[in-house]
Design an enzyme around this catalytic site. Structure first.
Site, PDB file in Angstrom:
ATOM      1  CG  LEU A  13      -2.160   0.847   1.215  1.00 23.87           C
ATOM      2  CD1 LEU A  13      -3.195   0.265   2.172  1.00 23.87           C
ATOM      3  CD2 LEU A  13      -1.830   2.270   1.646  1.00 23.87           C
ATOM      4  CD  GLU A  50      -1.657   4.841  -2.584  1.00 22.90           C
ATOM      5  OE1 GLU A  50      -0.863   5.167  -1.675  1.00 22.90           O
ATOM      6  OE2 GLU A  50      -2.671   4.147  -2.388  1.00 22.90           O
ATOM      7  CD  GLN A  55      -7.074  -0.365  -3.446  1.00 29.26           C
ATOM      8  OE1 GLN A  55      -7.389   0.263  -2.437  1.00 29.26           O
ATOM      9  NE2 GLN A  55      -6.930  -1.679  -3.461  1.00 29.26           N
ATOM     10  CG  PHE A  56     -11.040   4.906  -4.409  1.00 30.88           C
ATOM     11  CD1 PHE A  56     -12.377   5.035  -4.780  1.00 30.88           C
ATOM     12  CD2 PHE A  56     -10.664   3.784  -3.701  1.00 30.88           C
ATOM     13  CE1 PHE A  56     -13.306   4.065  -4.450  1.00 30.88           C
ATOM     14  CE2 PHE A  56     -11.587   2.801  -3.370  1.00 30.88           C
ATOM     15  CZ  PHE A  56     -12.912   2.945  -3.744  1.00 30.88           C
ATOM     16  CG  ASP A  61     -10.933  10.286  -3.756  1.00 30.28           C
ATOM     17  OD1 ASP A  61     -11.235   9.434  -4.606  1.00 30.28           O
ATOM     18  OD2 ASP A  61     -11.679  11.226  -3.439  1.00 30.28           O
ATOM     19  CB  ILE A  99      -3.638   9.787  -7.246  1.00 26.55           C
ATOM     20  CG1 ILE A  99      -2.633   9.378  -8.338  1.00 26.55           C
ATOM     21  CG2 ILE A  99      -3.897  11.283  -7.284  1.00 26.55           C
ATOM     22  CD1 ILE A  99      -3.176   9.556  -9.745  1.00 26.55           C
ATOM     23  CG  HIS A 134     -13.501   6.249  -0.921  1.00 28.97           C
ATOM     24  ND1 HIS A 134     -13.502   6.665   0.383  1.00 28.97           N
ATOM     25  CD2 HIS A 134     -12.710   5.153  -0.959  1.00 28.97           C
ATOM     26  CE1 HIS A 134     -12.758   5.846   1.119  1.00 28.97           C
ATOM     27  NE2 HIS A 134     -12.261   4.926   0.331  1.00 28.97           N
TER      28      HIS A 134
END
Length: 324
Positions: free
Chosen positions: A58, A60, A82-83, A85, A87, A129
């Site tokens: 986990l 980014e 994943q979202f 938000d 990034i 999200h």
């Protein structure tokens, strides 16, 4: 032809390209055994193995940094965030490295990678999200920004993005991931990056939109037609490079422009479209340019249905523009 949702078309595009080109690899959090948070990569690990479908920590910044290194040395990585938000821990990699490497190396290195990420509201995802912060990234020279609104375009644009010699941020409107199906060709095909589509022809008002907001715009245009107002709706498909010619030609025909997107209004990409049209076609305008956007607050979970531009709010601005 097969009937696919937008999400299935995204998976189809990755599978098609991985089957065609062994240099295409997928990496991200839970993209392997779990098939991704929205199941966009489901089945790819079983078909292509762990050397090409890689679960990551986990992290980014690590995902994007590793993908950039892979791309510089010959692979075609597709990195999933994943979202949208999430990034921002990798924002520096995008701003300082990924978007600039071709320029800072004098063309010695390029970064042919895709960053896929779901964005936008409409699924009750809450504050962290649901954001639409595409404008942060359209401000970066060296980075293409693509967002499909239909399954056909999702597959064709994603294949084109994977084959692009430079980095592409591929924004997937998750509100419409599974909301409808469309006929999608089997095998590979591409949709040109940088070419907008006229989704509905009209003569009185031009609407420019993209992503999930396109569909609310089309619904509003259909209602306006019953009131005698003919609305042309343009799907940008690509924000960078943007097809300003198609937009300007439409505005010169209709004399009116409304831009619809769900990002916060202030400094959104809608402001850029407004400025581009003002520079090139202000003499053609018969009414002010209107922006129908999210409100200038953090995304509002409780009032999500009001925050997002809906058919009624868009229709209100169509009447306002046509009657000016």
């Amino acid at each position: 032809m097969t009937s696919e949702t937008l999400l299935q078309a995204v998976t189809d595009a990755m599978r098609t390209e991985m089957d065609r080109d062994e240099d295409v690899v997928v990496l991200g959090e839970d993209v392997g055994r779990d098939g991704g948070v929205f199941r966009a990569t489901e089945g790819l690990l079983k078909q292509f193995g762990p050397s090409r479908v890689m679960d990551t920590p986990l992290n980014e910044s690590g995902i994007l940094g590793v993908a950039a290194g892979m791309a510089m040395y010959g692979l075609r990585p597709v990195a999933e965030i994943q979202f949208m938000d999430f990034i921002y821990p990798g924002f520096d990699q995008i701003v300082s490295e990924i978007s600039k490497i071709r320029y800072r190396s004098g063309g010695t290195f390029s970064v042919p990678m895709v960053i896929r990420t779901p964005y936008g509201g409409g699924i009750k995802g809450g504050l962290y999200h649901s954001q639409s912060t595409e404008a942060f990234f359209t401000h970066l020279p060296g980075l293409k920004v693509v967002t499909p609104a239909t399954p056909y375009d999702a597959k064709g644009l994603l294949i084109a993005s994977i084959r692009d010699p430079d980095p592409v941020l591929f924004l997937e409107p998750k509100k419409i991931y599974r909301s409808f199906k469309e006929e999608v060709p089997e095998g590979d095909y591409t949709v040109d990056i940088g070419k907008a589509k006229i989704s509905r022809k009209g003569s009185d008002v031009t609407i420019v939109s993209y992503g999930a907001s396109l569909h609310a715009s089309l619904q509003a245009a259909a209602l306006a037609e019953k009131e005698g107002i003919s609305v042309e709706v343009i799907d940008l498909r690509t924000l960078v490079p943007v097809d300003v010619q198609t937009v300007v030609e439409s505005v010169r025909r209709t004399g009116r422009l409304i831009i619809v997107n769900e990002a916060t209004k202030f400094s959104s990409f809608a402001a850029e479209i407004s400025a581009l049209v003002a520079e090139r076609a202000i003499d053609s305008l018969s009414a002010p340019i209107f922006r129908v956007s999210g409100f200038d607050t953090p995304f509002n979970y409780t009032w999500e249905s009001i925050y997002l531009p809906d058919t009624e709010r868009i229709l209100e601005y169509i009447r306002k523009s046509a009657g000016y």
